[in-house]
Design an enzyme around this catalytic site. Structure first.
Site, PDB file in Angstrom:
ATOM      1  N   TYR A 168       0.839  -1.203   0.000  1.00 24.24           N
ATOM      2  CA  TYR A 168       0.000   0.000   0.000  1.00 24.24           C
ATOM      3  C   TYR A 168       0.883   1.265   0.000  1.00 24.24           C
ATOM      4  O   TYR A 168       0.656   2.191  -0.786  1.00 24.24           O
ATOM      5  CB  TYR A 168      -0.947   0.008   1.219  1.00 24.24           C
ATOM      6  CG  TYR A 168      -1.739   1.287   1.264  1.00 24.24           C
ATOM      7  CD1 TYR A 168      -2.797   1.505   0.369  1.00 24.24           C
ATOM      8  CD2 TYR A 168      -1.385   2.325   2.133  1.00 24.24           C
ATOM      9  CE1 TYR A 168      -3.489   2.715   0.362  1.00 24.24           C
ATOM     10  CE2 TYR A 168      -2.078   3.525   2.135  1.00 24.24           C
ATOM     11  CZ  TYR A 168      -3.123   3.717   1.242  1.00 24.24           C
ATOM     12  OH  TYR A 168      -3.790   4.909   1.224  1.00 24.24           O
ATOM     13  N   ARG A 212       2.440   8.823  12.971  1.00 30.31           N
ATOM     14  CA  ARG A 212       2.123  10.101  13.638  1.00 30.31           C
ATOM     15  C   ARG A 212       0.618  10.389  13.671  1.00 30.31           C
ATOM     16  O   ARG A 212       0.081  10.918  14.626  1.00 30.31           O
ATOM     17  CB  ARG A 212       2.863  11.209  12.869  1.00 30.31           C
ATOM     18  CG  ARG A 212       2.688  12.598  13.401  1.00 30.31           C
ATOM     19  CD  ARG A 212       3.076  13.628  12.347  1.00 30.31           C
ATOM     20  NE  ARG A 212       2.219  13.528  11.173  1.00 30.31           N
ATOM     21  CZ  ARG A 212       2.450  14.152  10.020  1.00 30.31           C
ATOM     22  NH1 ARG A 212       3.523  14.885   9.873  1.00 30.31           N
ATOM     23  NH2 ARG A 212       1.623  14.032   9.010  1.00 30.31           N
ATOM     24  N   ARG A 225     -10.160   4.957   6.637  1.00 32.34           N
ATOM     25  CA  ARG A 225      -9.491   3.653   6.681  1.00 32.34           C
ATOM     26  C   ARG A 225      -8.202   3.772   7.466  1.00 32.34           C
ATOM     27  O   ARG A 225      -7.591   4.829   7.516  1.00 32.34           O
ATOM     28  CB  ARG A 225      -9.224   3.162   5.263  1.00 32.34           C
ATOM     29  CG  ARG A 225     -10.478   2.531   4.676  1.00 32.34           C
ATOM     30  CD  ARG A 225     -10.373   2.266   3.222  1.00 32.34           C
ATOM     31  NE  ARG A 225      -9.642   3.282   2.516  1.00 32.34           N
ATOM     32  CZ  ARG A 225      -8.631   3.041   1.701  1.00 32.34           C
ATOM     33  NH1 ARG A 225      -8.228   1.810   1.512  1.00 32.34           N
ATOM     34  NH2 ARG A 225      -8.029   4.021   1.072  1.00 32.34           N
ATOM     35  N   PHE A 285      15.673  19.708  -1.623  1.00 32.12           N
ATOM     36  CA  PHE A 285      14.257  19.348  -1.783  1.00 32.12           C
ATOM     37  C   PHE A 285      13.979  17.939  -1.224  1.00 32.12           C
ATOM     38  O   PHE A 285      12.951  17.710  -0.584  1.00 32.12           O
ATOM     39  CB  PHE A 285      13.917  19.442  -3.287  1.00 32.12           C
ATOM     40  CG  PHE A 285      12.585  18.875  -3.655  1.00 32.12           C
ATOM     41  CD1 PHE A 285      11.413  19.536  -3.341  1.00 32.12           C
ATOM     42  CD2 PHE A 285      12.500  17.657  -4.341  1.00 32.12           C
ATOM     43  CE1 PHE A 285      10.178  19.002  -3.681  1.00 32.12           C
ATOM     44  CE2 PHE A 285      11.270  17.119  -4.690  1.00 32.12           C
ATOM     45  CZ  PHE A 285      10.104  17.801  -4.356  1.00 32.12           C
TER      46      PHE A 285
HETATM   47  C1  IN0 Z   1       6.262  14.317  -1.669  1.00 31.13           C
HETATM   48  C2  IN0 Z   1       7.358  14.220  -0.632  1.00 31.13           C
HETATM   49  C3  IN0 Z   1       8.762  14.182  -1.207  1.00 31.13           C
HETATM   50  C4  IN0 Z   1       9.526  15.312  -1.265  1.00 31.13           C
HETATM   51  C5  IN0 Z   1      10.836  15.245  -1.744  1.00 31.13           C
HETATM   52  C6  IN0 Z   1      11.382  14.059  -2.176  1.00 31.13           C
HETATM   53  C7  IN0 Z   1      10.641  12.895  -2.137  1.00 31.13           C
HETATM   54  C8  IN0 Z   1      11.174  11.675  -2.590  1.00 31.13           C
HETATM   55  C9  IN0 Z   1      10.425  10.536  -2.544  1.00 31.13           C
HETATM   56  C10 IN0 Z   1       9.109  10.563  -2.092  1.00 31.13           C
HETATM   57  C11 IN0 Z   1       8.566  11.743  -1.641  1.00 31.13           C
HETATM   58  C12 IN0 Z   1       9.293  12.927  -1.660  1.00 31.13           C
HETATM   59  O1  IN0 Z   1       7.317  15.233   0.352  1.00 31.13           O
HETATM   60  C13 IN0 Z   1       6.069  15.666   0.850  1.00 31.13           C
HETATM   61  C14 IN0 Z   1       6.311  16.559   2.054  1.00 31.13           C
HETATM   62  C15 IN0 Z   1       5.059  17.313   2.471  1.00 31.13           C
HETATM   63  O2  IN0 Z   1       4.107  17.407   1.752  1.00 31.13           O
HETATM   64  N1  IN0 Z   1       5.080  17.852   3.688  1.00 31.13           N
HETATM   65  C16 IN0 Z   1       3.938  18.539   4.303  1.00 31.13           C
HETATM   66  C17 IN0 Z   1       4.008  18.338   5.782  1.00 31.13           C
HETATM   67  C18 IN0 Z   1       3.375  17.090   6.281  1.00 31.13           C
HETATM   68  O3  IN0 Z   1       3.598  16.794   7.452  1.00 31.13           O
HETATM   69  O4  IN0 Z   1       2.609  16.445   5.555  1.00 31.13           O
HETATM   70  C19 IN0 Z   1       4.002  20.032   4.070  1.00 31.13           C
HETATM   71  O5  IN0 Z   1       3.034  20.707   4.465  1.00 31.13           O
HETATM   72  O6  IN0 Z   1       4.977  20.568   3.540  1.00 31.13           O
HETATM   73  C20 IN0 Z   1       5.132  14.529   1.152  1.00 31.13           C
HETATM   74  O7  IN0 Z   1       4.807  14.285   2.303  1.00 31.13           O
HETATM   75  N2  IN0 Z   1       4.612  13.792   0.088  1.00 31.13           N
HETATM   76  C21 IN0 Z   1       4.931  14.065  -1.251  1.00 31.13           C
HETATM   77  C22 IN0 Z   1       3.905  14.100  -2.202  1.00 31.13           C
HETATM   78  C23 IN0 Z   1       4.154  14.430  -3.521  1.00 31.13           C
HETATM   79  C24 IN0 Z   1       5.462  14.746  -3.882  1.00 31.13           C
HETATM   80 CL1  IN0 Z   1       5.783  15.229  -5.501  1.00 31.13          CL
HETATM   81  C25 IN0 Z   1       6.519  14.710  -2.960  1.00 31.13           C
HETATM   82  C26 IN0 Z   1       3.574  12.771   0.370  1.00 31.13           C
HETATM   83  C27 IN0 Z   1       4.040  11.290   0.502  1.00 31.13           C
HETATM   84  C28 IN0 Z   1       2.798  10.426   0.594  1.00 31.13           C
HETATM   85  C29 IN0 Z   1       4.849  11.082   1.776  1.00 31.13           C
HETATM   86  C30 IN0 Z   1       4.880  10.861  -0.683  1.00 31.13           C
END
Ligand code: IN0
Length: 418
Positions: A168, A212, A225, A285
């Site tokens: 998942y 968390r 879920r 990043f």
């Molecule tokens: C992310 C990721 C992310 C950033 C950078 C490199 C990555 C490499 C591999 C996979 C994911 C990567 O970062 C974000 C961070 C984020 O959204 N932070 C929130 C705070 C929070 O607590 O949620 C904020 O407000 O800034 C992330 O969590 N995800 C994400 C989604 C799309 C992209 Cl393009 C990059 C979500 C997830 C599910 C963890 C992948």
């Protein structure tokens, strides 16, 4: 900015918080004037806080692609999360989502608050997507297709085993890692990373979020879920929600520690991925969310508060991480420090103590072997607040101004006594 109480307790948070606030203001001023790009960037600021800032440093072409990728995934997530949509409606939307992004006329009303706006005005995202170069479009389409299919598979399936949990998390986060690696490669500055390393980058972040957010998710109405795997929690309680009841505190913390120990397995891959990045902006990043994740795990470990309220890194610490993360030296330092904090919380009678310690030590060995763990500034180890001379001077000036103001406006006592 962070609360006054938090800043007074951690005065050295003040400057990074101030810098972050200024950066946020500057970023908001830079919102593009074309309506579709303007919509996308202001939406990004609304749905993510630190992410929207860190993305600013990427080169403009890659930044646009990552912004659209993020919004497409948020939209897909909004469909998946909306419990008011019946499965037979939801599944075909998830499965065909990768086609909808090419269609400026497609939209589907769902979600709440800013996510509802994102869904209602999805045509702005499609319009911007169609302006990206082909290689970026293909990467986003491919990942959206695989993620939509994976989410659809889990609509009617519970997360039972640890393999289900990894599967998942692969669909919702590991694939984000694979997609970003493709975008970085398409931008011309990075090698194409092996899929397992990219996958681990996403899994480490997502597993931290799942840990968390236990209480927020279990208390959600209508019921959302849950993604804690039965294979783990059934060792401690009969029902997942039993973890939040006070009489189960001991079992709850053991289960939490089991979940944290499971997440630690990805650290090695994450460090390898980050150490192979070449572009400083891409590095920053990627590294900031990873440091936030190990910091959050250290905070959550052995912490009953996960089952009572919100456990998050304070805003000032997040600001410090954003400010200080520049090179791999900073990443090794932060991982070493947060994993030491976690290690200090392990109690030897915890059922998973040995595994936890050995996973932490494996991570610490990588950091130590880098040969860079010298003379770093600590994030956490100061127990007492330290007041810099500049801060003391600032407080003194503010007090002096206040005193002068109050004195000037005080009723004249001499007149009264005469
Ligand atoms: C992310 C990721 C992310 C950033 C950078 C490199 C990555 C490499 C591999 C996979 C994911 C990567 O970062 C974000 C961070 C984020 O959204 N932070 C929130 C705070 C929070 O607590 O949620 C904020 O407000 O800034 C992330 O969590 N995800 C994400 C989604 C799309 C992209 Cl393009 C990059 C979500 C997830 C599910 C963890 C992948």
């Amino acid at each position: 900015m962070g609360s006054l109480k938090a800043v007074l307790k951690h005065p050295d948070d003040f400057y990074p918080l101030f810098k972050l606030k200024m950066a946020a203001k500057a970023a908001e001023k830079q919102i593009p004037s074309e309506p579709h790009w303007g919509f996308c960037y202001s939406m990004l600021h609304k749905v993510s806080r630190s992410f929207a800032l860190v993305i600013q440093q990427l080169n403009p072409e890659l930044r646009d692609a990552v912004c659209i990728f993020y919004l497409v995934l948020r939209a897909l997530d909004t469909v998946e999360d909306d419990t008011s949509i019946a499965a037979d409606i939801k599944v075909p939307i998830l499965v065909a989502f990768h086609q909808h992004i090419y269609d400026r006329d497609w939209h589907f009303a769902c979600g709440t608050k800013e996510y509802k706006v994102l869904m209602d005005q999805f045509h702005h995202v499609s319009t911007a997507f169609l302006e990206l170069s082909k290689s970026y479009q293909e990467a986003i389409e491919d990942i959206t297709m695989r993620m939509g299919a994976g989410m659809a598979k889990f609509i009617c399936k519970e997360v039972e085993t640890i393999d289900d949990y990894d599967e998942y998390c692969h669909y919702v986060a590991g694939l984000v890692g694979l997609g970003l690696s493709k975008l970085f490669y398409a931008s011309g500055t990075e090698i194409l990373f092996p899929d397992p390393l990219s996958n681990s980058m996403g899994l480490f972040l997502q597993k931290t979020n799942i840990i968390r957010d236990y209480l927020e998710d279990i208390n959600e109405i209508p019921k959302s879920r849950m993604f804690w795997p039965r294979e783990i929690w059934s060792k401690y309680v009969n029902k997942l929600e039993d973890l939040k009841y006070e009489e189960n505190s001991k079992k709850a913390v053991q289960c939490l520690n089991d979940m944290v120990t499971n997440a630690l397995i990805h650290i090695e891959d994450c460090l390898k991925y980050m150490s192979d990045l070449r572009d400083p902006a891409i590095f920053k990043f990627c590294a900031i969310p990873q440091i936030m994740a190990i910091g959050t795990l250290a905070l959550c470990y052995n912490n009953i508060e996960v089952f009572r309220g919100v456990v998050k890194m304070r805003r000032g610490l997040t600001a410090k991480v954003i400010d200080r993360t520049k090179t791999m030296v900073d990443v090794y330092g932060a991982f070493y420090e947060f994993s030491s904090m976690l290690k200090s919380k392990v109690e030897m009678h915890d059922p998973n103590a040995k595994t936890t310690i050995s996973r932490i030590e494996a991570a610490q060995k990588i950091c130590r072997d880098s040969g860079t763990l010298t003379n770093r500034r600590s994030y956490i180890l100061k127990s007492e607040p330290s007041y810099s001379p500049a801060l003391i001077a600032l407080v003194f000036i503010i007090l002096a101004i206040l005193y002068a103001y109050v004195s000037a406006n005080r009723p004249n006592k001499i007149k009264l006594t005469l």
